[in-house]
Design a protein around this motif. Structure first.
Motif, PDB file in Angstrom:
ATOM      1  N   VAL A  98      26.399 -15.690 -22.907  1.00  0.00           N
ATOM      2  CA  VAL A  98      27.319 -14.836 -22.161  1.00  0.00           C
ATOM      3  C   VAL A  98      28.723 -15.432 -22.190  1.00  0.00           C
ATOM      4  N   SER A  99      28.794 -16.753 -22.199  1.00  0.00           N
ATOM      5  CA  SER A  99      30.085 -17.437 -22.271  1.00  0.00           C
ATOM      6  C   SER A  99      30.808 -17.085 -23.568  1.00  0.00           C
ATOM      7  N   ASP A 100      30.076 -17.112 -24.694  1.00  0.00           N
ATOM      8  CA  ASP A 100      30.669 -16.778 -25.990  1.00  0.00           C
ATOM      9  C   ASP A 100      31.095 -15.307 -26.036  1.00  0.00           C
ATOM     10  N   VAL A 101      30.276 -14.445 -25.446  1.00  0.00           N
ATOM     11  CA  VAL A 101      30.596 -13.015 -25.420  1.00  0.00           C
ATOM     12  C   VAL A 101      31.872 -12.781 -24.609  1.00  0.00           C
ATOM     13  N   VAL A 136      29.481 -10.214 -14.989  1.00  0.00           N
ATOM     14  CA  VAL A 136      29.667 -10.575 -13.576  1.00  0.00           C
ATOM     15  C   VAL A 136      28.352 -10.471 -12.810  1.00  0.00           C
ATOM     16  N   THR A 137      27.656  -9.338 -12.968  1.00  0.00           N
ATOM     17  CA  THR A 137      26.422  -9.129 -12.203  1.00  0.00           C
ATOM     18  C   THR A 137      25.235  -9.904 -12.768  1.00  0.00           C
ATOM     19  N   GLY A 138      25.220 -10.128 -14.084  1.00  0.00           N
ATOM     20  CA  GLY A 138      24.082 -10.782 -14.702  1.00  0.00           C
ATOM     21  C   GLY A 138      24.150 -12.287 -14.739  1.00  0.00           C
ATOM     22  N   ALA A 139      25.348 -12.819 -14.579  1.00  0.00           N
ATOM     23  CA  ALA A 139      25.479 -14.284 -14.650  1.00  0.00           C
ATOM     24  C   ALA A 139      26.284 -14.842 -13.478  1.00  0.00           C
ATOM     25  N   VAL A 140      27.519 -14.421 -13.359  1.00  0.00           N
ATOM     26  CA  VAL A 140      28.412 -14.990 -12.344  1.00  0.00           C
ATOM     27  C   VAL A 140      27.865 -14.783 -10.930  1.00  0.00           C
ATOM     28  N   ALA A 141      27.473 -13.542 -10.615  1.00  0.00           N
ATOM     29  CA  ALA A 141      27.001 -13.239  -9.261  1.00  0.00           C
ATOM     30  C   ALA A 141      25.698 -13.962  -8.935  1.00  0.00           C
ATOM     31  N   GLN A 165      24.673 -20.395 -15.180  1.00  0.00           N
ATOM     32  CA  GLN A 165      25.608 -20.935 -16.168  1.00  0.00           C
ATOM     33  C   GLN A 165      25.745 -19.955 -17.325  1.00  0.00           C
ATOM     34  N   ALA A 166      26.961 -19.451 -17.528  1.00  0.00           N
ATOM     35  CA  ALA A 166      27.201 -18.459 -18.570  1.00  0.00           C
ATOM     36  C   ALA A 166      26.854 -18.981 -19.956  1.00  0.00           C
TER      37      ALA A 166
END
Length: 201
Positions: free
Chosen positions: A37-40, A70-75, A79-80
């Motif tokens: 997710v970080s790379d995306v 945001v909803t799948g990782a950050v919230a 770790q993205a």
């Protein structure tokens, strides 16, 4: 991927003016399902886009938006860099490149999404978003907003008096009625309420 076949519309003048391929974003920005997710997110920032198509070679698997990150990782305080794109991606609905923007608006509303993949000759060639449609035809905002308000009961009048495009046939009607069981606005013709006029002498 849910593919939407092209179909004819009675609103020929609109179709002739603007079709999906005229306003789509192409080429589509893509990523692998195994990308983090970080790379995306970094690719979104570099390309200045709010969504990334997730592809397995030439096969589209889904779509990741900034909201999904945001909803799948950050919230979730995850770790993205350890969350994969395939874990947060959403279903990808598509539309044919030769369809009208009216049909694009109808599909966006029907599926309650903000983006559609664009298909040409069975190949994914781009993306069209709700903001793309609204930028070209602001009048569609009124149609969608009015329908949503009727469903929520904010206008204080029956859905049978709603105007807009029928979710069943795509025709414009001043007598749309919201059918809760199908979550669609249906015109009087599709409801079978129109009788044939007797031939005039």
């Amino acid at each position: 991927m849910v593919k939407k076949p092209a179909r004819e519309h009675a609103d020929a003048s609109m179709t002739a003016r603007v079709i999906v391929r005229d306003i789509m974003n192409s080429p589509a920005i893509t990523a692998s399902p195994s990308d983090s997710v970080s790379d995306v997110a970094k690719k979104m920032k570099e390309e200045g886009v709010g969504s990334i198509l997730i592809m397995d070679k030439d096969r589209p698997l889904g779509l990741v938006t900034d909201y999904d990150i945001v909803t799948g990782a950050v919230a979730r305080d995850a770790q993205a860099s350890k969350v994969k794109a395939k874990d947060v991606m959403q279903e990808l609905h598509t539309i044919e490149s030769e369809e009208s923007i009216t049909e694009a608006a109808r599909l966006l509303r029907k599926h309650k999404i903000k983006r559609l993949g664009v298909v040409y000759k069975n190949r994914l060639v781009g993306v069209i978003s709700a903001s793309d449609v609204i930028a070209v035809m602001p009048a569609l905002v009124d149609v969608v907003s009015e329908k949503a308000a009727i469903v929520r009961g904010e206008l204080g009048r029956p859905a049978s008096k709603s105007s807009g495009y029928c979710d069943e046939c795509g025709e414009y009607s001043d007598m749309l009625q919201y059918v809760e069981s199908e979550e669609q606005f249906i015109c009087e013709v599709c409801r079978g309420e129109v009788r044939e006029e007797p031939p005039s002498d």
